[in-house]
Design a protein around this motif. Structure first.
Motif, PDB file in Angstrom:
ATOM      1  N   MET A   1     -18.084  -0.317   0.696  1.00 20.57           N
ATOM      2  CA  MET A   1     -17.156  -0.910   1.334  1.00 20.57           C
ATOM      3  C   MET A   1     -16.328  -1.269   0.238  1.00 20.57           C
ATOM      4  N   PRO A   2     -17.017  -1.744  -1.115  1.00 23.20           N
ATOM      5  CA  PRO A   2     -16.579  -2.158  -2.370  1.00 23.20           C
ATOM      6  C   PRO A   2     -15.622  -1.245  -3.100  1.00 23.20           C
ATOM      7  N   SER A   3     -16.658   0.300  -2.895  1.00 21.29           N
ATOM      8  CA  SER A   3     -15.179   0.993  -3.691  1.00 21.29           C
ATOM      9  C   SER A   3     -14.657   1.902  -2.304  1.00 21.29           C
ATOM     10  N   LEU A   4     -14.397   1.271  -1.538  1.00 26.58           N
ATOM     11  CA  LEU A   4     -13.179   2.093  -0.827  1.00 26.58           C
ATOM     12  C   LEU A   4     -12.396   0.701  -1.126  1.00 26.58           C
ATOM     13  N   ILE A   5     -12.313   0.028  -0.889  1.00 29.72           N
ATOM     14  CA  ILE A   5     -11.311  -1.374  -0.828  1.00 29.72           C
ATOM     15  C   ILE A   5     -10.868  -1.548  -2.332  1.00 29.72           C
ATOM     16  N   LEU A   6     -11.357  -1.416  -3.463  1.00 27.88           N
ATOM     17  CA  LEU A   6     -11.097  -1.911  -4.812  1.00 27.88           C
ATOM     18  C   LEU A   6     -10.551  -0.259  -5.191  1.00 27.88           C
ATOM     19  N   GLY A   7     -10.767   1.095  -4.599  1.00 33.86           N
ATOM     20  CA  GLY A   7      -9.805   2.317  -4.758  1.00 33.86           C
ATOM     21  C   GLY A   7      -8.576   2.003  -4.308  1.00 33.86           C
ATOM     22  N   VAL A   8      -8.611   1.663  -3.304  1.00 38.19           N
ATOM     23  CA  VAL A   8      -6.968   1.647  -2.862  1.00 38.19           C
ATOM     24  C   VAL A   8      -6.304   0.766  -3.880  1.00 38.19           C
ATOM     25  N   GLU A   9      -6.599  -0.112  -4.616  1.00 35.77           N
ATOM     26  CA  GLU A   9      -5.825  -0.797  -5.326  1.00 35.77           C
ATOM     27  C   GLU A   9      -5.748  -0.315  -6.357  1.00 35.77           C
ATOM     28  N   ALA A  10      -6.514   0.846  -7.306  1.00 39.24           N
ATOM     29  CA  ALA A  10      -6.198   0.889  -7.907  1.00 39.24           C
ATOM     30  C   ALA A  10      -5.454   2.070  -8.210  1.00 39.24           C
ATOM     31  N   VAL A  11      -5.030   2.499  -6.787  1.00 38.32           N
ATOM     32  CA  VAL A  11      -3.918   4.289  -6.769  1.00 38.32           C
ATOM     33  C   VAL A  11      -2.857   3.159  -6.555  1.00 38.32           C
ATOM     34  N   ARG A  12      -2.878   1.860  -5.589  1.00 41.44           N
ATOM     35  CA  ARG A  12      -1.249   1.346  -5.111  1.00 41.44           C
ATOM     36  C   ARG A  12      -0.431   0.745  -6.619  1.00 41.44           C
ATOM     37  N   ASP A  13      -1.294   0.408  -7.425  1.00 40.68           N
ATOM     38  CA  ASP A  13      -0.425   0.152  -8.806  1.00 40.68           C
ATOM     39  C   ASP A  13       0.234   1.562 -10.405  1.00 40.68           C
ATOM     40  N   GLU A  14       1.234   1.777  -9.702  1.00 36.26           N
ATOM     41  CA  GLU A  14       1.537   2.512 -10.543  1.00 36.26           C
ATOM     42  C   GLU A  14       1.840   2.954 -11.460  1.00 36.26           C
ATOM     43  N   ALA A  15       2.727   1.439 -11.485  1.00 35.35           N
ATOM     44  CA  ALA A  15       3.285   1.046 -13.089  1.00 35.35           C
ATOM     45  C   ALA A  15       1.845   0.335 -14.307  1.00 35.35           C
ATOM     46  N   TYR A  16       0.864   0.484 -13.704  1.00 35.83           N
ATOM     47  CA  TYR A  16       0.098  -0.409 -14.667  1.00 35.83           C
ATOM     48  C   TYR A  16      -0.757   0.677 -14.856  1.00 35.83           C
ATOM     49  N   PHE A  17      -0.885   1.955 -14.190  1.00 41.71           N
ATOM     50  CA  PHE A  17      -1.512   3.010 -14.558  1.00 41.71           C
ATOM     51  C   PHE A  17      -0.611   4.051 -15.470  1.00 41.71           C
ATOM     52  N   LYS A  18       0.996   4.006 -15.409  1.00 37.80           N
ATOM     53  CA  LYS A  18       1.331   4.456 -16.187  1.00 37.80           C
ATOM     54  C   LYS A  18       1.698   3.856 -17.419  1.00 37.80           C
ATOM     55  N   GLU A  19       1.369   2.790 -17.111  1.00 33.38           N
ATOM     56  CA  GLU A  19       1.444   1.461 -18.368  1.00 33.38           C
ATOM     57  C   GLU A  19       0.634   2.202 -19.513  1.00 33.38           C
ATOM     58  N   THR A  20      -0.937   1.925 -19.002  1.00 35.05           N
ATOM     59  CA  THR A  20      -2.046   2.561 -19.456  1.00 35.05           C
ATOM     60  C   THR A  20      -2.240   3.147 -20.561  1.00 35.05           C
TER      61      THR A  20
END
Lengths: 361, 361
Positions: free
Chosen positions: B245-264
């Motif tokens: 369950m945590p990997s499904l929930i947290l995984g979705v959050e990691a994909v959602r934030d494109e701006a943070y992803f690109k910045e990092t």
């Protein structure tokens, strides 16, 4: 068929029970625990340091294996953990069932055994249960490439005594014997106490039932250091890091709180014994389950219709088609309130003339 | 040897990089991201309902696969998720490499390919990189049972252009071709854009590197519906519920934030380019990495001694023994601060006479 399609493995997968969504439904179809995990799990979840998620977890999962070793009184090198007992069992099939002789398991049992055997091309023979759904140890005296059975068995709920488990072990000292104890905490005596005498015994358990952690996917195996080393070698040949950080942290918390564990299991056992009374009064018969479910057949109502009627009322139970099973429903033990709703519905359903007519369609 | 021991599978497992504990060390040995996961991951972790852990997670992981499908602009039935890309790749080997002809992969590459091939008894041939460590598409024109390569390659960091990837695909239309893009986000163009034209292409990516989620164990594959159906069938024959369950929930959050992803990712790329300058000034040479690591050799200092000296100073990098690799260190790109500490140490070490003497021992 395209050229590349001929390289694809052909399998008939296991079909898990429905995971219907919605808050109001009563879910008695996948043997989940009706009570939440230990309070320590809640606390650890709140306190978890999300920054640590950027790092790989410990590939050896030592926090969890050490904690399980201490709890069950075995050595640290006697415990292996995986992503639910399905992962542990799949790895165990791959690691331990490499004979050309067929492995043996009951014909009515956890239906995944057959699926794993076919996936890994392991020869197998299914041994028929007796007419009362019992596993008879003497049926496992013959030559084979390995033995696996659940204790208590699923979906019957019937328990083998420790003497019977040992009887099977005594007659199978040249192969690896796996006892799948997913439901052992609800009234059985674990084969863990036999580990000292049988280096070829692997006991598999799960956090999904008695420990209320189906959503975390944690299972484990306990065996001789030789067996655990072998299954670890295969695990490290498959996926170095199977257990994610939350499952390691929360798993430890679930093991720590023995009082909560015993209290929860005690409640479920009490509800189950009450369910046996009530279902009996309603005209059901069933093997005497020592698990967190009851495998019940009604003297008059057809199981598949009852299954559909329950589903319409948002009460989910499990129905298995197939010889000897098609008249039964596997009903997970829920809370007392959920079970009362079930009995109320069944009373109404069985009083109506409807089901009688339907039965004859 | 006891009778049952002959039924145990013999394997030589993959050895993962050290996961040393301790807060003060600088960990540049397993290509983790030095920045935390997206802020939404932190929030979702705090808000997670621990009571839901008692229930099984969605076996199809739809929340996560749907979210990835939307992000990458593919259909919902084109995405498969697993417990890290290792789990996805292991399942892919089992599902897609069932030919009697050898599969092909580079001789210097992710060393797990060989381990999986041996675990599942898949015939394989390792194709030599050229002297500059490049994958040459023409070496993959010959008959085979399947092809897999990482892009960028590991541990070299060298990237194949999309035209070269397509060249390999064009010459391998009768087998399944897997492009392992664990490091693609650090400067490469993904083969995802080729999916429309190659039904036999499987692209595998991970949340462990660019998405800062190594601790959650999430990987995924994107391919034609036919390939995804096949790997799902094998997954359901192995473990119904791989994603907790945590990997499904947290995984979705990691994909959602494109701006943070690109910045990092942008920060890591900038630090990497700076590292190329600084390491060059210090006398190192390296293939021009497009990943989050640099595979570097010093003109004078022996890699294994440098590895040990760094470790003593609590700076962990990765050293691979073996032909053509034994003079190199694989250095993960950390934060600017961590990299500055590395350069400072290297400056001191390389100035000392010590390493010169040691080199000749």
């Amino acid at each position: 068929m395209k050229g590349w399609e001929k390289n694809i493995r052909r399998v008939v997968p296991y079909v898990p029970g429905d995971q219907p969504a919605g808050e109001r439904l009563i879910k008695l179809n996948t043997n989940e625990n009706p009570y939440p995990p230990a309070p320590g799990v809640k606390r650890a979840l709140k306190e978890m340091d999300y920054d640590r998620l950027r790092k790989y977890p410990d590939p050896a999962s030592l926090a969890l294996t050490d904690c399980l070793a201490a709890y069950y009184g075995v050595e640290k090198d006697q415990v292996f953990v995986g992503v639910g007992s399905d992962d542990v069992l799949a790895m165990a099939f791959l690691t331990f069932f490499n004979s050309e002789k067929p492995i043996l398991f009951p014909d009515i049992s956890y239906s995944f055994y057959k699926v794993w055997a076919e996936l890994f091309e392991i020869p197998y023979e299914m041994v028929a249960l007796d007419e009362g759904f019992h596993i008879l140890p003497k049926d496992y005296y013959r030559e084979n490439g390995g033995v696996i059975f659940p204790n208590p068995n699923a979906p019957t709920g019937l328990l083998l005594g420790l003497e019977q488990v040992e009887d099977i072990l005594q007659h199978n000292q040249d192969v690896i014997v796996i006892v799948d104890e997913a439901y052992i905490d609800f009234g059985g005596r674990s084969a863990l106490s036999l580990l000292d005498r049988y280096e070829n015994l692997l006991v598999v358990q799960t956090f999904s039932k008695a420990r209320s952690m189906a959503g975390m996917r944690i299972g484990f195996a306990v065996g001789s250091p030789r067996l655990i080393r072998a299954i670890n070698d295969v695990k490290y040949s498959y996926n170095s890091y199977t257990m994610n950080m939350p499952s390691l942290i929360l798993g430890v918390e679930a093991v720590r709180d023995e009082a909560y564990f015993k209290e929860t299991v005690g409640k479920i056992v009490k509800t189950r014994e009450r369910a046996k009374e009530r279902l009996g009064q309603l005209g059901f018969t069933f093997p005497d389950s020592m698990a967190n479910f009851i495998f019940a057949k009604h003297e008059k109502a057809a199981a598949v219709r009852l299954f559909e009627a329950l589903k319409e009322r948002q009460i989910y139970v499990r129905y298995f088609a197939g010889p000897r099973l098609e008249n039964y429903l596997r009903i997970t033990i829920g809370t007392d309130e959920e079970m009362e709703e079930l009995y109320r519905f069944l009373e109404g359903y069985l009083e109506e003339d409807g089901w009688k007519a339907q039965k004859n369609i």
